[in-house]
Design an enzyme around this catalytic site. Sequence first.
Site, PDB file in Angstrom:
ATOM      1  N   HIS A 188      -7.599   9.653  -2.289  1.00 23.13           N
ATOM      2  CA  HIS A 188      -6.930   9.577  -0.983  1.00 23.13           C
ATOM      3  C   HIS A 188      -7.803  10.124   0.146  1.00 23.13           C
ATOM      4  O   HIS A 188      -7.795   9.612   1.258  1.00 23.13           O
ATOM      5  CB  HIS A 188      -5.590  10.335  -1.035  1.00 23.13           C
ATOM      6  N   ASP A 245       0.839  -1.196   0.000  1.00 24.09           N
ATOM      7  CA  ASP A 245       0.000   0.000   0.000  1.00 24.09           C
ATOM      8  C   ASP A 245       0.877   1.250   0.000  1.00 24.09           C
ATOM      9  O   ASP A 245       1.715   1.422   0.879  1.00 24.09           O
ATOM     10  CB  ASP A 245      -0.891   0.013   1.250  1.00 24.09           C
ATOM     11  N   TYR A 265       2.977   9.825  -0.385  1.00 23.83           N
ATOM     12  CA  TYR A 265       3.963   9.248   0.544  1.00 23.83           C
ATOM     13  C   TYR A 265       5.393   9.511   0.062  1.00 23.83           C
ATOM     14  O   TYR A 265       6.340   9.359   0.823  1.00 23.83           O
ATOM     15  CB  TYR A 265       3.787   7.729   0.701  1.00 23.83           C
TER      16      TYR A 265
END
Length: 315
Positions: free
Chosen positions: A110, A43, A48
């Site tokens: 998201h 994931d 990120y």
Amino acid sequence: MGYILLRNCAKMPIVGIGTYMLKGDVLKQALDFAIFKGYRHIDTALSYGNESEIGEVVADRLKNGTLRRKDLFVTTKVPPVYLAPPFVAQSVEMSLENLKMQYVDMVLIHSPWGCINRGDGQLRPINQKGERVMEHYDLLETWKAFESVYNNKLAKNIGVSNFTANQIERICQKAIIIPSNLQTECHVYLQQRRLRLYCASRGIVVSAYAPLGAPASPYRDKQHPLLLEDHVVEQLARKYKKSAAQILLNFLINNNIPVLPKSQNQNRLRENLDVIDWTMSPEDTKLLLDLDCGVKYFMFDWAKRHPEYFENEPF
Ligand code: A2P
């Protein structure tokens, strides 16, 4: 490895490795070890900032024949700044380039809380006061762009993250393709029963981020007790000769909830995979069910003024 079937019969491995805040060589070593040990679900998210490292590790393993792409399930997410329809596909294409992949297995919105896109590549735009600058995007239009991503085969599945049941239902009412996954905070203290019941009624798989209660996250709301130190959980760990983390993960998995624990430590990575194929007694499971108390570690304070932020609805 056990898995959950998504609505189109794609298999989502029931344990994935979460990668939020993991970067660089630490991530590469952890991920390579995880794949070696049998993790087949990764994931990540554009925001990120670690997709390139993931792409390198996976590409190496594909190249040396120790991994087949079709056995791997990779999820990424389109960040809040790219929720305007023209940017959705661009965001997924950026992720694919980073990951060195032709497709991802899942791409998620998201969060329902959009942010301004100033065109400077900044994923967390802030104003002079240091506050996040938000923007309201029509989520139904964003979803249409997700459907195109699916139709263009950039992603095998599409879904959402941090959404409420009402927000998902708004999409379902108009969608051609129903979301197949909601990824949300879910653990023994926040079992998300209402949200899961709603998702089950729509055939949407709920997967759990922060399944251990995100003990080390700087963003975790510190007013709440640490889930890993809960006395009932510790007592069950002793009884079943497992770790507290394994008790927490096993409970979720036995409720058909895929889990995404993150770790950079080899022992804990190994431990977090050894949570399948055993169950606790109904009485002990009931003890864990009774720990559900609505403790939410991630409140996303930056989004509280956003019109799509509903504090009183579970998300
Ligand atoms: P570490 O990377 O040192 O193992 P969550 O997935 O709920 O966000 O939790 C992730 C955090 O929990 C990380 O800080 C990780 O630290 C820690 N962690 C992961 N697996 C375990 C485990 N089996 N036991 C204890 N802590 C763990």
